[in-house]
Design a protein around this motif. Sequence first.
Motif, PDB file in Angstrom:
ATOM      1  N   VAL A 247       0.841  -1.206   0.000  1.00 22.54           N
ATOM      2  CA  VAL A 247       0.000   0.000   0.000  1.00 22.54           C
ATOM      3  C   VAL A 247       0.872   1.251   0.000  1.00 22.54           C
ATOM      4  CG1 VAL A 247      -1.623   1.341   1.378  1.00 22.54           C
ATOM      5  CG2 VAL A 247      -2.016  -1.097   1.023  1.00 22.54           C
ATOM      6  N   THR A 248       1.985   1.202   0.715  1.00 24.13           N
ATOM      7  CA  THR A 248       2.902   2.360   0.735  1.00 24.13           C
ATOM      8  C   THR A 248       3.459   2.638  -0.655  1.00 24.13           C
ATOM      9  OG1 THR A 248       3.532   1.881   3.026  1.00 24.13           O
ATOM     10  CG2 THR A 248       5.027   3.263   1.744  1.00 24.13           C
ATOM     11  N   VAL A 249       3.889   1.598  -1.348  1.00 24.16           N
ATOM     12  CA  VAL A 249       4.405   1.766  -2.713  1.00 24.16           C
ATOM     13  C   VAL A 249       3.295   2.259  -3.641  1.00 24.16           C
ATOM     14  CG1 VAL A 249       5.356   0.534  -4.700  1.00 24.16           C
ATOM     15  CG2 VAL A 249       6.241   0.074  -2.412  1.00 24.16           C
ATOM     16  N   ALA A 250       2.078   1.726  -3.462  1.00 25.95           N
ATOM     17  CA  ALA A 250       0.955   2.172  -4.296  1.00 25.95           C
ATOM     18  C   ALA A 250       0.636   3.640  -4.031  1.00 25.95           C
ATOM     19  CB  ALA A 250      -0.272   1.307  -4.012  1.00 25.95           C
ATOM     20  N   ALA A 251       0.682   4.060  -2.759  1.00 25.73           N
ATOM     21  CA  ALA A 251       0.432   5.472  -2.434  1.00 25.73           C
ATOM     22  C   ALA A 251       1.489   6.373  -3.049  1.00 25.73           C
ATOM     23  CB  ALA A 251       0.404   5.657  -0.913  1.00 25.73           C
ATOM     24  N   TYR A 252       2.729   5.894  -3.056  1.00 25.09           N
ATOM     25  CA  TYR A 252       3.805   6.635  -3.726  1.00 25.09           C
ATOM     26  C   TYR A 252       3.501   6.789  -5.212  1.00 25.09           C
ATOM     27  CZ  TYR A 252       8.421   7.278  -5.893  1.00 25.09           C
ATOM     28  OH  TYR A 252       9.472   7.726  -6.652  1.00 25.09           O
ATOM     29  N   GLY A 253       3.034   5.700  -5.854  1.00 17.96           N
ATOM     30  CA  GLY A 253       2.690   5.772  -7.273  1.00 17.96           C
ATOM     31  C   GLY A 253       1.538   6.723  -7.544  1.00 17.96           C
ATOM     32  N   VAL A 254       0.549   6.751  -6.654  1.00 15.32           N
ATOM     33  CA  VAL A 254      -0.567   7.682  -6.821  1.00 15.32           C
ATOM     34  C   VAL A 254      -0.081   9.124  -6.675  1.00 15.32           C
ATOM     35  CG1 VAL A 254      -2.749   8.451  -5.815  1.00 15.32           C
ATOM     36  CG2 VAL A 254      -2.300   6.010  -6.088  1.00 15.32           C
ATOM     37  N   ALA A 255       0.820   9.361  -5.709  1.00 16.11           N
ATOM     38  CA  ALA A 255       1.356  10.711  -5.524  1.00 16.11           C
ATOM     39  C   ALA A 255       2.117  11.178  -6.761  1.00 16.11           C
ATOM     40  CB  ALA A 255       2.262  10.756  -4.296  1.00 16.11           C
ATOM     41  N   LEU A 256       2.770  10.248  -7.458  1.00 17.70           N
ATOM     42  CA  LEU A 256       3.515  10.618  -8.662  1.00 17.70           C
ATOM     43  C   LEU A 256       2.612  10.918  -9.853  1.00 17.70           C
ATOM     44  CD1 LEU A 256       6.677   8.343  -8.782  1.00 17.70           C
ATOM     45  CD2 LEU A 256       6.447  10.671  -7.967  1.00 17.70           C
ATOM     46  N   LEU A 257       1.305  10.798  -9.664  1.00 14.83           N
ATOM     47  CA  LEU A 257       0.392  11.250 -10.720  1.00 14.83           C
ATOM     48  C   LEU A 257       0.441  12.757 -10.886  1.00 14.83           C
ATOM     49  CD1 LEU A 257      -2.720   8.998 -10.018  1.00 14.83           C
ATOM     50  CD2 LEU A 257      -1.099   8.786 -11.910  1.00 14.83           C
ATOM     51  N   THR A 258       0.942  13.480  -9.865  1.00 13.03           N
ATOM     52  CA  THR A 258       1.035  14.941  -9.941  1.00 13.03           C
ATOM     53  C   THR A 258       2.447  15.435  -9.651  1.00 13.03           C
ATOM     54  OG1 THR A 258       0.404  15.192  -7.603  1.00 13.03           O
ATOM     55  CG2 THR A 258      -1.365  15.190  -9.237  1.00 13.03           C
ATOM     56  N   HIS A 259       3.424  14.540  -9.706  1.00 13.80           N
ATOM     57  CA  HIS A 259       4.792  14.932  -9.350  1.00 13.80           C
ATOM     58  C   HIS A 259       5.764  14.238 -10.295  1.00 13.80           C
ATOM     59  CE1 HIS A 259       7.938  16.542  -6.859  1.00 13.80           C
ATOM     60  NE2 HIS A 259       8.404  15.350  -6.526  1.00 13.80           N
ATOM     61  N   PHE A 260       7.011  14.688 -10.292  1.00 12.25           N
ATOM     62  CA  PHE A 260       8.029  14.103 -11.159  1.00 12.25           C
ATOM     63  C   PHE A 260       8.837  13.054 -10.394  1.00 12.25           C
ATOM     64  CE2 PHE A 260       9.544  18.124  -9.381  1.00 12.25           C
ATOM     65  CZ  PHE A 260      10.662  17.718  -8.676  1.00 12.25           C
TER      66      PHE A 260
END
Length: 499
Positions: A247-260
């Motif tokens: 879930v932590t890795v998935a949350a990181y991936g979701v955050a990268l939807l708006t970040h580089f």
Amino acid sequence: MSLAVSGAVVFVIAVLESAGLRPLGGAADVRPGATLGNATDQGLIGVVITGVLAAQAEPDRAWQVWLRRGGLLAGAGVAVLSGSRAALAALLAVVVFGVCTWMRSRLWTGPKTAAGAGLAVAGIAVGVLLAPAPRERLLSTGTVDGRLLLWEQALGLIADRPLSGVGPSGFVDALPGYLGPEWARTVGDSFPTDSPHSWPLQVLAAGGFPLLVLVLVLIVVSVVAVVRRMRASPSASHRRYLAVVLVTVAAYGVALLTHFTSIGTTGLVAFLCGGLVGREAATGSPARDGFHRTFAAGKMLAVPRLFGALLVLTGLGLAVPATAAEGFMGAGARAAAGGNYAQAEQAFRQAWQLRRWDSDTALLAGQAFAGPATEGERQAARYAVEWGTLARERTPRSQEAGTALALGHLYSGEVPEAKDVLDALIAESPNATALYIHRGVAQFGLGQPAAAITDLEHAASLDPALDTPWRVLANIHQRLGNSQEAFAATQRAAALANP
């Protein structure tokens, strides 16, 4: 334990920066990022630290228990102090899932679990509200509009190359040709954009739809592998650990939807992904059907080990010289800023010998000399031409390299060459404000004041908040003897510089 210590260190620096201090340097008006250099990267590292430490079972020793708990709180504090909306959203997801998983392992009832999750969310909200910078950032929409505009321009670039993209790191050079007048007005071109700030768009820009499909397939395969591993694990604590880290890795991936993407965060997350999809080493007795099979198996095991050793040596062969080159690059930049151009040239040459494969080495050298060149330093201008030419040869579509080359030509007295370069750059990027300013100066140097004024007025219309075109216009009108126009331009520049 290492993440707990790292989280504590980053948290201390983040607290100092939130108080207005700059222990690692940097301007006071720039959002700090602790050791990550970027506020959102700081927040995402805090999220990852929080998730990993929340997933762990309690250690046996008392000092490890307290270190883990302190690191967990520090990681959450790092994410909160970053003020990043993406990081805060990821933190909420990780904390809520981690708290619920922990409570369920202790057979808490539904109401108690909901109350515990609500308390954790309330703690994060209180932290955000108590810290002025995160609170102000959370309630601001300043970057949202720019991000939406960036995605719109990036989609235009991708639509022209849907199957191939623009290649790795090609986005920064290709994007200026797709930026319209609205971008110039709202964002400007002071800082070139090297990423679309969304990993799906970044993948599409780098390799088109084939690369995106490959990445999505890899994600699906990886998630399936982790889920199978969770189901096969006999340990409940191990299953909880895998679930929370996933879930932590998935949350990181979701955050990268708006970040580089950034090496500061990607390295750690990639390490975690390797642990998630990996498997425990097989144990057991040697093969039963003879010494020759055991011997052959041992030989086969040597193949991946040999390949791995060669890969490591190759990586070190690139990384060690590249790291050493950083010292020379820093020394060259400092020498150029201090006016010692011969010493700067020598340092940049040493860096180039060590890192010749990296075109940015020549680009950064050209930019380091281009700045002093605009102040009339002829020696710096000549070096800017030399390095700008080299950078332009390596990356022909780079607006940054072209600008450094044009400024070198312009301020070393090679005005026709400067105008030719600027004409080509403007043809590729017709809405870049700075290029019209530089070409306006070149036009005036060629004895074409009317064309110079036209370029500068166009630059002022592209970015109405920029004072530079008006300051240059004031100087041109002053030299032409147009005192009234010079005074008006000076007044306009002063009003924009001190709103």
